[in-house]
Enzyme design. Structure first.
Site, mmCIF file in Angstrom:
data_model
loop_
_atom_site.group_PDB
_atom_site.id
_atom_site.type_symbol
_atom_site.label_atom_id
_atom_site.label_comp_id
_atom_site.label_asym_id
_atom_site.label_seq_id
_atom_site.Cartn_x
_atom_site.Cartn_y
_atom_site.Cartn_z
ATOM 1 N N LYS A 108 0.854 -1.189 0.000
ATOM 2 C CA LYS A 108 0.000 0.000 0.000
ATOM 3 C C LYS A 108 0.887 1.234 0.000
ATOM 4 O O LYS A 108 2.024 1.184 0.468
ATOM 5 C CB LYS A 108 -0.868 0.014 1.264
ATOM 6 C CG LYS A 108 -2.107 0.866 1.154
ATOM 7 C CD LYS A 108 -3.250 0.102 0.521
ATOM 8 C CE LYS A 108 -4.467 0.959 0.342
ATOM 9 N NZ LYS A 108 -5.568 0.183 -0.284
ATOM 10 N N ASN A 225 -15.599 6.400 -6.035
ATOM 11 C CA ASN A 225 -15.469 5.314 -7.005
ATOM 12 C C ASN A 225 -16.295 4.091 -6.577
ATOM 13 O O ASN A 225 -17.142 3.603 -7.329
ATOM 14 C CB ASN A 225 -13.963 4.981 -7.129
ATOM 15 C CG ASN A 225 -13.704 3.871 -8.115
ATOM 16 O OD1 ASN A 225 -14.608 3.127 -8.491
ATOM 17 N ND2 ASN A 225 -12.473 3.736 -8.540
HETATM 18 P P1 NAD Z 1 -12.939 7.833 -3.363
HETATM 19 O O1 NAD Z 1 -11.909 8.812 -2.952
HETATM 20 O O2 NAD Z 1 -13.306 7.699 -4.795
HETATM 21 O O3 NAD Z 1 -14.311 8.131 -2.559
HETATM 22 C C1 NAD Z 1 -14.394 8.211 -1.177
HETATM 23 C C2 NAD Z 1 -15.791 8.709 -0.820
HETATM 24 O O4 NAD Z 1 -15.958 8.637 0.588
HETATM 25 C C3 NAD Z 1 -16.023 10.166 -1.199
HETATM 26 O O5 NAD Z 1 -17.382 10.325 -1.582
HETATM 27 C C4 NAD Z 1 -15.758 10.905 0.116
HETATM 28 O O6 NAD Z 1 -16.411 12.168 0.172
HETATM 29 C C5 NAD Z 1 -16.369 9.919 1.069
HETATM 30 N N1 NAD Z 1 -15.933 10.023 2.458
HETATM 31 C C6 NAD Z 1 -14.672 10.119 2.939
HETATM 32 N N2 NAD Z 1 -14.704 10.176 4.285
HETATM 33 C C7 NAD Z 1 -16.019 10.083 4.635
HETATM 34 C C8 NAD Z 1 -16.710 10.062 5.863
HETATM 35 N N3 NAD Z 1 -16.061 10.161 7.026
HETATM 36 N N4 NAD Z 1 -18.080 9.949 5.845
HETATM 37 C C9 NAD Z 1 -18.756 9.851 4.688
HETATM 38 N N5 NAD Z 1 -18.144 9.855 3.493
HETATM 39 C C10 NAD Z 1 -16.813 9.985 3.478
HETATM 40 O O7 NAD Z 1 -12.465 6.441 -2.735
HETATM 41 P P2 NAD Z 1 -12.832 4.976 -3.242
HETATM 42 O O8 NAD Z 1 -11.809 4.552 -4.211
HETATM 43 O O9 NAD Z 1 -14.284 4.926 -3.564
HETATM 44 O O10 NAD Z 1 -12.537 4.144 -1.899
HETATM 45 C C11 NAD Z 1 -13.501 4.060 -0.862
HETATM 46 C C12 NAD Z 1 -13.114 2.945 0.073
HETATM 47 O O11 NAD Z 1 -13.023 1.716 -0.654
HETATM 48 C C13 NAD Z 1 -11.750 3.108 0.767
HETATM 49 O O12 NAD Z 1 -11.829 2.567 2.061
HETATM 50 C C14 NAD Z 1 -10.827 2.272 -0.089
HETATM 51 O O13 NAD Z 1 -9.692 1.832 0.625
HETATM 52 C C15 NAD Z 1 -11.751 1.121 -0.450
HETATM 53 N N6 NAD Z 1 -11.338 0.403 -1.657
HETATM 54 C C16 NAD Z 1 -11.211 1.044 -2.848
HETATM 55 C C17 NAD Z 1 -10.828 0.311 -3.973
HETATM 56 C C18 NAD Z 1 -10.745 0.942 -5.331
HETATM 57 O O14 NAD Z 1 -10.537 0.186 -6.324
HETATM 58 N N7 NAD Z 1 -10.920 2.227 -5.486
HETATM 59 C C19 NAD Z 1 -10.534 -1.063 -3.856
HETATM 60 C C20 NAD Z 1 -10.706 -1.682 -2.619
HETATM 61 C C21 NAD Z 1 -11.102 -0.936 -1.521
#
Ligand code: NAD
Length: 420
Positions: A108, A225
């Site tokens: 990571k 996302n």
């Molecule tokens: P992103 O940055 O695209 O979106 C994050 C979203 O969460 C945004 O809408 C943001 O405003 C919101 N957010 C952040 N803190 C918040 C809070 N305290 N309360 C409410 N909303 C909040 O990120 P992503 O890629 O969608 O990732 C989201 C989660 O999924 C993370 O935990 C990430 O580690 C996990 N994840 C992502 C992927 C990937 O392929 N992108 C893969 C596995 C896991």
């Protein structure tokens, strides 16, 4: 996540490892090896921003384990990211890649910045600065990054460009980063893969615990996302998405929010609380809503002992990494709430990253249909494997997923042979 939260996340990850190893009778020397990260790198770099001023950024790269293959894991951009948080996430990636059955270890990265306040130009400067600073720790046989919170496909394109430029070539020798634009060797469907995988496991789980997705009520925390794709997929399957939130606030409509319009609003830079749809909701109330399924898809440690007792949903599908504290996990288990653990639920992203990795190595081009079919098959197969194991052993889905994956990594260490 604050610094102390990162420490807690790492402590919890190590505790999980100890508990599982104890139950499975894994040798102490193997546990010690899996407890430590292979490399924990702290970087600082000072790029010149478009304002003409330079700014110092901190970044971290952690290679937790490479016994099954190169470390794999996304780049988190957040003002509060810490080395311990990145280490905990890297360890979780080791279990996730082992569970979903791809030849990768866990890694990571984290960059200490607030991506939402950077102009596109400064974001590119930040990403290129990080890549230059971390170049020696990234590579197809070492560590292959991907998008995570705060980073996206455009950033991955810039990382790939940095590497090909440094090699004096138009392409890179092997896959240095996944989640790139398709035009640059990316794979169709990678951007949506995590969210689609989450939706696939939800549908599979719903069949097992007798929830009809069509007409079910769903609340989604985080509309980036992952969250927006899960919401769209379930909306298309006939579910009512009664609430969604982002870091600014939440919106609620018991008849179901208009998800395509909401996605359009966010894609044009809008914030969730600003949209004229349904009513405002205190984000703290999202988990306590009367609904069937909750999808935490934001950040870590959101379901804790302070709110777990208020949850009414029958199922929690962990789109985010580490959204549930161990205390909350026990409370949910006592109340028979079905939890699809993160290392299974959101593993669709890393599975499709693996397809991108092999595609680049073989100079092939997969189509969206091929990717979706393989993703569906793998998510169903792995969900069924974990579900069956949890029933046979009468343990939670989380314990089952961790037991399967940690034993697999321990077996890989033994198969490689420990150094004399
Ligand atoms: P992103 O940055 O695209 O979106 C994050 C979203 O969460 C945004 O809408 C943001 O405003 C919101 N957010 C952040 N803190 C918040 C809070 N305290 N309360 C409410 N909303 C909040 O990120 P992503 O890629 O969608 O990732 C989201 C989660 O999924 C993370 O935990 C990430 O580690 C996990 N994840 C992502 C992927 C990937 O392929 N992108 C893969 C596995 C896991």
């Amino acid at each position: 996540m604050k610094n102390e939260d990162g420490q807690v996340a790492l402590k919890n990850a190590v505790k999980n490892l100890h508990q599982v190893s104890g139950r499975c009778g894994i040798r102490e020397d193997l546990v010690l090896r899996m407890m430590q990260s292979m490399e924990r790198i702290e970087l600082s770099f000072t790029p010149l921003l478009s304002s003409g001023e330079s700014r110092c950024f901190k970044a971290y790269i952690v290679h937790h384990n490479r016994d099954l293959g190169p470390s794999k894991g996304g780049i988190r951009i957040s003002p509060t990211v810490s080395l311990d948080e990145v280490s905990a996430l890297a360890m979780e990636m080791t279990w996730k890649t082992a569970l979903i059955g791809v030849p990768f270890g866990g890694g990571k990265s984290g960059i200490g910045a607030d991506a939402s306040t950077l102009t596109p130009k400064d974001k590119e400067i930040l990403i290129r600065g990080f890549t230059r600073a971390g170049m020696r720790h990234i590579g197809p046989e070492l560590y292959v990054p991907a998008p995570d919170m705060g980073s996206n496909e455009v950033d991955m394109g810039h990382i790939r460009d940095c590497f090909s430029y440094s090699q004096g070539a138009s392409i890179t020798r092997g896959c240095y980063v996944t989640g790139k634009p398709v035009l640059l060797g990316g794979i169709p469907g990678r951007r949506e893969a995590t969210g689609k995988g989450v939706a696939m496991t939800i549908r599979r789980a719903a069949e097992r615990i007798s929830i009809d997705i069509c007409g079910s009520r769903v609340a989604v925390q985080g509309f980036g996302n992952v969250g927006s794709v899960v919401a769209r997929e379930l909306h298309e399957a006939g579910a009512r998405i009664v609430a969604v939130s982002d870091v600014h606030g939440a919106r609620f409509d018991k008849g179901g929010l208009n998800i395509p319009d909401l996605i359009d609003h966010v894609q044009h830079g809008g914030k969730i609380p600003e949209v004229e749809m349904g009513e405002q909701l205190n984000p703290d109330e999202l988990f306590a809503l009367d609904c069937d399924i909750i999808v935490p898809a934001a950040t870590g440690n959101q379901i804790t002992e302070h709110n777990a007792h208020r949850i009414k949903a029958k199922m929690i599908a962990e789109g985010a990494n580490g959204p549930t504290s161990p205390e909350a996990d026990l409370m949910l288990n006592e109340r028979d709430i079905f939890v699809i653990p993160d290392i299974l639920c959101n593993a669709g992203g890393v599975f499709v990253s693996y397809l991108e990795y092999t595609q680049e190595t073989q100079r092939e081009q997969m189509t969206m249909d091929m990717v979706e079919e393989r993703l569906q098959q793998r998510m169903n197969k792995k969900f069924d494997e974990v579900y069956r194991y949890s029933r046979e052993k009468d343990i939670t889905m989380r314990d089952a997923a961790l037991e399967i994956s940690i034993c697999r990594v321990a077996d890989a260490i033994v198969a490689r042979g420990l150094l004399p």
